[in-house]
Design an enzyme around this catalytic site. Structure first.
Site, short mmCIF file in Angstrom:
data_model
loop_
_atom_site.label_atom_id
_atom_site.label_comp_id
_atom_site.label_asym_id
_atom_site.label_seq_id
_atom_site.Cartn_x
_atom_site.Cartn_y
_atom_site.Cartn_z
N CYS A 104 30.59 28.49 37.55
CA CYS A 104 31.11 29.81 37.89
C CYS A 104 31.41 29.82 39.38
O CYS A 104 30.50 29.76 40.21
CB CYS A 104 30.09 30.91 37.56
SG CYS A 104 30.63 32.56 38.12
N MET A 319 38.37 34.53 37.71
CA MET A 319 37.23 33.64 37.85
C MET A 319 37.44 32.75 39.06
O MET A 319 38.55 32.28 39.31
CB MET A 319 37.07 32.78 36.59
CG MET A 319 36.96 33.58 35.30
SD MET A 319 38.56 34.16 34.67
CE MET A 319 39.15 32.68 33.86
#
Length: 394
Positions: A104, A319
């Protein structure tokens, strides 16, 4: 009947970029969860409140979105010249599994502040005021990330005036460097930046047809298609996609067939157990549009439009790892991303996403017939939302 009491586990609840998650030190986890396996997965799912057939995460720390259903485990680094190891788990909302297949990028931002606040960096190494580069080993994908963390009076500076679209309030700016971000695929052919060997492929998807696609392993494995080829213009907000069940099925079908072509899975049936990677995104040339906050964005203020899905839903912003993929693909002439941005050589792009805009940079070189990316750079912010201990049933 006797019921076991809840157990307490030291933790921090942190925002990083446009995501948030529960951060743990490895040594604070119960012994059985200090190793990869079912016990660790079960613990993190219970912390988040998954699987939840109601899709609300009422009985856990999750926020019932892909951006808020995350856990991070930090430990002293196993690698020379690194400060910490960072392991990331994307917890499924409605199914009983944790996806460890990728990173992430947003929560990477919070790893630096967490490492400093939790004693992984010796105080003597920190400046009284300035910026400290926390060198992070991203254990999921085996990559180095340098988190340039601002320091004020010997402590992490969290407040500031840096504004990040997709985050309501300003905070201190943190610059991320993703070192050698490409080459993080899996499978027989998944190890190259372009696992098929092509900048653009013909992706055949039953029920949809044959689409042009750029499939890249940089930041996170990502499949890019042209918005116009699937009936969109690149200015769509979440409801336009997430409120359309047929569209979600179509995107998952695209993603699954892209995963097979990238060598990440052997058969499309395996895609359901690999929701975190690859990402599916669609691109379009810059255009005037309005974002989710109501703010108007002019075409001249951006280079292109990008929309990306995470865990089966259109992301509310972008993201961080997908932003690395965008920066990398934009730097390489001939990819769909580069073409949408106007073509040519470039080291940075500003793209529009559902919450606003983001500038990202990448340094690409063509060496011995292969594209190589040395680093990708972006700015984010992070802060501690709560610290103490989470409780889970024993």
């Amino acid at each position: 009947m006797t019921h076991k009491p809840q157990i307490k586990i030291p933790a921090m609840y942190m925002r990083g970029g446009t995501s948030k998650g529960v951060f743990f030190r490895l040594q604070d986890l119960p012994a059985a969860a200090q190793q990869p396996g079912p016990a660790r997965d079960a613990l993190l799912m219970r912390v988040i409140g998954s699987p939840d057939p109601y899709g609300k995460h009422t009985d856990g720390m999750g926020g019932a979105t892909s951006s808020t259903s995350k856990c991070v485990i930090i430990s002293k680094s196993s690698k020379p010249d690194h400060d910490v190891d960072y392991l990331y788990g994307q917890v499924s909302i409605d199914q009983a599994f944790v996806d460890w297949s990728g990173n992430c990028g947003n929560l990477s931002t919070a790893v630096g502040p967490f490492a400093i606040a939790n004693g992984f960096i010796e105080k003597s190494r920190l400046p009284k005021n300035g910026v400290f580069p926390v060198k992070v080993w991203q254990a999921n994908i085996g990559k180095t990330i340098i988190v340039h963390t601002p320091i004020q009076n010997g402590e992490v500076q969290e407040t500031g005036d840096f504004e990040l679209d997709g985050v309501t309030f300003p905070a201190a700016e943190i610059v991320l460097e993703f070192i050698d971000p490409a080459d993080e695929g899996e499978g027989d052919d998944g190890g190259a930046m372009f696992p098929t060997g092509n900048l653009v492929d013909d992706l055949e998807v039953p029920g949809i047809g044959t689409l042009k696609a750029t499939m890249i392993n940089a930041g996170i494995p990502t499949v890019f298609v042209n918005a116009a080829d699937i009936g969109y213009n690149g200015t769509e907000l979440q409801e336009a996609i997430n409120g359309d069940p047929k569209a979600l099925v179509m995107f998952e079908n695209l993603r699954a067939h892209g995963a097979v072509k990238m060598g990440l899975i052997r058969d499309i049936s395996e895609a359901a157990k690999r929701q975190h990677t690859p990402k599916i995104a669609f691109v379009a040339p810059a255009n005037d549009h309005v974002v989710s906050s109501g703010k108007a964005i002019k075409a001249e203020d951006i280079d292109l439009l990008v929309r990306a899905l995470s865990m089966g839903k259109l992301h509310h912003a972008m993201m961080g790892t997908a932003a690395v993929a965008i920066a990398t693909a934009a730097a390489i002439p001939g990819t769909l991303v580069n073409t949408a941005a106007g073509g040519g050589e470039r080291e940075a792009v500003r793209f529009g996403h559902p919450s606003g805009t983001l500038r990202v940079g990448a340094q690409a070189e063509h060496i011995n017939g292969q594209w190589v990316v040395r680093k990708a750079i972006m700015s984010r912010s992070a802060r501690v939302l709560m610290e103490g201990a989470v409780r889970v049933p024993g």
